[in-house]
Design a protein around this motif. Structure first.
Motif, PDB file in Angstrom:
ATOM      1  N   LEU A 287      63.138  16.031  46.210  1.00 36.12           N
ATOM      2  CA  LEU A 287      61.949  16.425  46.975  1.00 36.12           C
ATOM      3  C   LEU A 287      61.864  17.941  47.179  1.00 36.12           C
ATOM      4  N   SER A 288      62.799  18.664  46.609  1.00 32.08           N
ATOM      5  CA  SER A 288      62.753  20.120  46.663  1.00 32.08           C
ATOM      6  C   SER A 288      61.388  20.603  46.167  1.00 32.08           C
ATOM      7  N   PRO A 289      60.829  21.634  46.759  1.00 35.00           N
ATOM      8  CA  PRO A 289      61.427  22.617  47.681  1.00 35.00           C
ATOM      9  C   PRO A 289      61.370  22.230  49.155  1.00 35.00           C
ATOM     10  N   ALA A 290      60.953  21.011  49.477  1.00 33.57           N
ATOM     11  CA  ALA A 290      60.881  20.608  50.873  1.00 33.57           C
ATOM     12  C   ALA A 290      62.282  20.351  51.427  1.00 33.57           C
ATOM     13  N   LYS A 291      62.483  20.654  52.721  1.00 32.96           N
ATOM     14  CA  LYS A 291      63.751  20.379  53.385  1.00 32.96           C
ATOM     15  C   LYS A 291      63.694  18.970  53.961  1.00 32.96           C
ATOM     16  N   VAL A 308      61.021  14.463  57.163  1.00 39.80           N
ATOM     17  CA  VAL A 308      61.016  15.918  56.967  1.00 39.80           C
ATOM     18  C   VAL A 308      60.457  16.588  58.215  1.00 39.80           C
ATOM     19  N   PRO A 309      60.755  17.874  58.428  1.00 38.38           N
ATOM     20  CA  PRO A 309      60.157  18.586  59.563  1.00 38.38           C
ATOM     21  C   PRO A 309      58.628  18.536  59.478  1.00 38.38           C
ATOM     22  N   ASP A 310      57.999  18.569  60.633  1.00 35.34           N
ATOM     23  CA  ASP A 310      56.530  18.469  60.667  1.00 35.34           C
ATOM     24  C   ASP A 310      55.868  19.505  59.756  1.00 35.34           C
ATOM     25  N   TYR A 311      56.370  20.729  59.823  1.00 38.25           N
ATOM     26  CA  TYR A 311      55.725  21.802  59.058  1.00 38.25           C
ATOM     27  C   TYR A 311      55.990  21.694  57.537  1.00 38.25           C
ATOM     28  N   GLN A 312      56.890  20.785  57.169  1.00 35.70           N
ATOM     29  CA  GLN A 312      57.221  20.613  55.744  1.00 35.70           C
ATOM     30  C   GLN A 312      56.581  19.349  55.149  1.00 35.70           C
ATOM     31  N   LEU A 313      55.844  18.613  55.944  1.00 36.24           N
ATOM     32  CA  LEU A 313      55.301  17.334  55.460  1.00 36.24           C
ATOM     33  C   LEU A 313      54.396  17.525  54.247  1.00 36.24           C
ATOM     34  N   SER A 314      53.469  18.468  54.354  1.00 34.40           N
ATOM     35  CA  SER A 314      52.539  18.666  53.235  1.00 34.40           C
ATOM     36  C   SER A 314      53.268  19.169  51.995  1.00 34.40           C
ATOM     37  N   ILE A 337      57.455   8.999  52.895  1.00 30.20           N
ATOM     38  CA  ILE A 337      57.750  10.240  53.613  1.00 30.20           C
ATOM     39  C   ILE A 337      57.039  10.261  54.962  1.00 30.20           C
ATOM     40  N   LYS A 338      57.824  10.600  55.987  1.00 31.12           N
ATOM     41  CA  LYS A 338      57.259  10.730  57.334  1.00 31.12           C
ATOM     42  C   LYS A 338      57.680  12.057  57.937  1.00 31.12           C
ATOM     43  N   SER A 339      56.841  12.558  58.852  1.00 25.13           N
ATOM     44  CA  SER A 339      57.191  13.790  59.545  1.00 25.13           C
ATOM     45  C   SER A 339      58.187  13.473  60.665  1.00 25.13           C
ATOM     46  N   GLU A 340      58.845  14.491  61.167  1.00 23.48           N
ATOM     47  CA  GLU A 340      59.841  14.308  62.232  1.00 23.48           C
ATOM     48  C   GLU A 340      59.216  13.678  63.474  1.00 23.48           C
ATOM     49  N   SER A 341      58.017  14.140  63.860  1.00 24.82           N
ATOM     50  CA  SER A 341      57.370  13.597  65.059  1.00 24.82           C
ATOM     51  C   SER A 341      56.958  12.141  64.846  1.00 24.82           C
ATOM     52  N   ALA A 343      58.490   9.988  62.903  1.00 26.33           N
ATOM     53  CA  ALA A 343      59.731   9.209  62.919  1.00 26.33           C
ATOM     54  C   ALA A 343      60.232   9.002  64.344  1.00 26.33           C
ATOM     55  N   GLN A 344      60.154  10.058  65.156  1.00 26.17           N
ATOM     56  CA  GLN A 344      60.602   9.944  66.546  1.00 26.17           C
ATOM     57  C   GLN A 344      59.717   8.975  67.328  1.00 26.17           C
ATOM     58  N   ALA A 345      58.422   8.984  67.019  1.00 26.54           N
ATOM     59  CA  ALA A 345      57.501   8.062  67.689  1.00 26.54           C
ATOM     60  C   ALA A 345      57.829   6.618  67.348  1.00 26.54           C
ATOM     61  N   GLU A 346      58.418   6.410  66.189  1.00 21.59           N
ATOM     62  CA  GLU A 346      58.799   5.067  65.736  1.00 21.59           C
ATOM     63  C   GLU A 346      60.237   4.732  66.144  1.00 21.59           C
ATOM     64  N   GLY A 347      60.890   5.676  66.858  1.00 20.98           N
ATOM     65  CA  GLY A 347      62.247   5.418  67.360  1.00 20.98           C
ATOM     66  C   GLY A 347      63.339   5.617  66.333  1.00 20.98           C
ATOM     67  N   VAL A 348      63.066   6.394  65.293  1.00 16.25           N
ATOM     68  CA  VAL A 348      64.077   6.649  64.267  1.00 16.25           C
ATOM     69  C   VAL A 348      65.054   7.701  64.757  1.00 16.25           C
ATOM     70  N   GLU A 349      66.355   7.403  64.652  1.00 21.07           N
ATOM     71  CA  GLU A 349      67.376   8.373  65.026  1.00 21.07           C
ATOM     72  C   GLU A 349      67.696   9.275  63.825  1.00 21.07           C
ATOM     73  N   LEU A 350      67.551  10.554  64.047  1.00 20.24           N
ATOM     74  CA  LEU A 350      67.777  11.506  62.954  1.00 20.24           C
ATOM     75  C   LEU A 350      69.251  11.857  62.901  1.00 20.24           C
ATOM     76  N   SER A 351      70.039  10.943  62.365  1.00 19.34           N
ATOM     77  CA  SER A 351      71.494  11.098  62.365  1.00 19.34           C
ATOM     78  C   SER A 351      72.045  11.640  61.064  1.00 19.34           C
TER      79      SER A 351
END
Length: 354
Positions: A287-291, A308-314, A337-341, A343-351
């Motif tokens: 998925l590079s260059p996205a983080k 991915v981070p919100d600002y990297q979604l697009s 692919i989902k943004s960080e926000s 994923a958090q809204a869906e209760g995903v733990e970013l481990s």
């Protein structure tokens, strides 16, 4: 026939790269045909052409029979024994035939057949050469463009590049030198038809093999190629040598190696990513260059969820989904692919950090 003719045949065989024996056999076949046509359609004969001095001899062939039913092809036992007492019923008697003007007719016929056989042999050689090069790259010069189909001179043969195998928006003019990928070689009644492509993923792979010595030597391996011709491609590379950077090898000093390939493909963007046996790391790299923050895989369905981070979604998804689509093709995994926000809204733990 004469010694000059023999020398001419040998020179022709050498020049055209065909077998001398094949040409001499063709001459004998032509002489045989000429005799049958002009002197004895129903008679069995054998033609012998001396390879050294060009002496031509024609022999009638008749079987020894107790009762002769076919005068053209049979001889009585009594007559045969007059020739040689050792002949028995069932043996073949050969006698040389001397005919006025036959040499002239034979020469004319032989010349036509030799030319025909040479053409057939050349077509056969071209077919074998390029048939063995299917799935390989060739360089040629654009000869002409007819109704968007490009005809390319390969030197010994002509290749055909149809519109569907051309990079969208690519144009050609006479004398352009281009590289193409052989996808099919067919033998037709007239010639060898070589179909080539500029869009096939194999072209990109072969271009890297040409430009990157480490790939040619087997130190670096191309694991997969995903391509949207003329727009963007992704290539995954791998090495077992810890002292070699597979991505750096393909990029080259100041990007020169990959830039050469980009130029050949008229500006197609190329992402080179590192292959990893761990699907989480591999998908993250693809998925590079996205983080990527997290990759959650479902082995049974060969599907994964990527955060991915919100600002990297697009950036991760890419224009019209291109980056995600190519990453999925490259890895063979379905990617959501989902943004960080999100994923958090869906209760995903970013481990997991890739």
């Amino acid at each position: 026939m004469n010694s000059e003719f023999i020398l001419a045949v040998r020179e022709l065989a050498k020049e055209k790269g065909v077998s001398e024996d094949m040409l001499f056999e063709a001459v004998e076949a032509a002489i045989h045909s000429a005799y049958k046509k002009n002197f004895g359609a129903g008679q069995a004969v054998r033609v012998v052409l001396d390879r050294d001095n060009g002496a031509l001899k024609v022999y009638s062939r008749k079987e020894v029979a107790s009762i002769v039913l076919d005068k053209n092809n049979q001889i009585s036992e009594e007559e045969a024994k007059n020739i040689d007492p050792r002949y028995q019923v069932g043996d073949i008697v050969e006698r040389e035939i001397h005919l006025k003007d036959f040499g002239r007719l034979a020469a004319q016929n032989a010349k036509q057949v030799v030319v025909q056989r040479i053409r057939e042999a050349e077509r056969g050689k071209v077919f074998e050469e390029y048939h063995n090069r299917e799935n390989d790259i060739v360089t040629g010069v654009v000869q002409r463009v007819e109704q968007k189909t490009v005809y390319i001179d390969l030197g010994k043969a002509e290749a055909i590049l149809i519109p569907n195998e051309q990079i969208p928006g690519e144009t050609f003019k006479n004398s352009d030198r281009i590289k193409t990928y052989i996808i099919e070689v067919k033998k037709t009644s007239k010639n060898t038809q070589i179909m080539v492509s500029r869009t096939h993923p194999g072209l990109l792979k072969r271009l890297f093999e040409l430009e990157v010595p480490e790939i040619k030597e087997g130190v670096v391996e191309i694991k997969s190629v995903a391509r949207e011709p003329g727009l963007r491609s992704k290539v995954s590379v791998y090495t077992r040598d810890e002292n070699v950077d597979p991505v750096g090898s393909c990029v080259g000093h100041k990007g020169l190696r990959v830039q050469t390939i980009v130029n050949e493909l008229r500006g197609e963007k190329i992402d080179i990513v590192k292959y990893d046996q761990d699907p989480k790391i591999y998908i993250s790299n693809a998925l590079s260059p996205a983080k990527v923050l997290l990759v959650d895989v479902n082995e049974a369905e060969k599907a994964c969820r990527v955060v991915v981070p919100d600002y990297q979604l697009s950036l991760a998804i890419g224009k019209e989904g291109q980056n995600a689509r190519l990453a999925a093709k490259l890895t063979g995994w379905k990617i959501d692919i989902k943004s960080e926000s999100q994923a958090q809204a869906e209760g995903v733990e970013l481990s997991y950090e890739a």
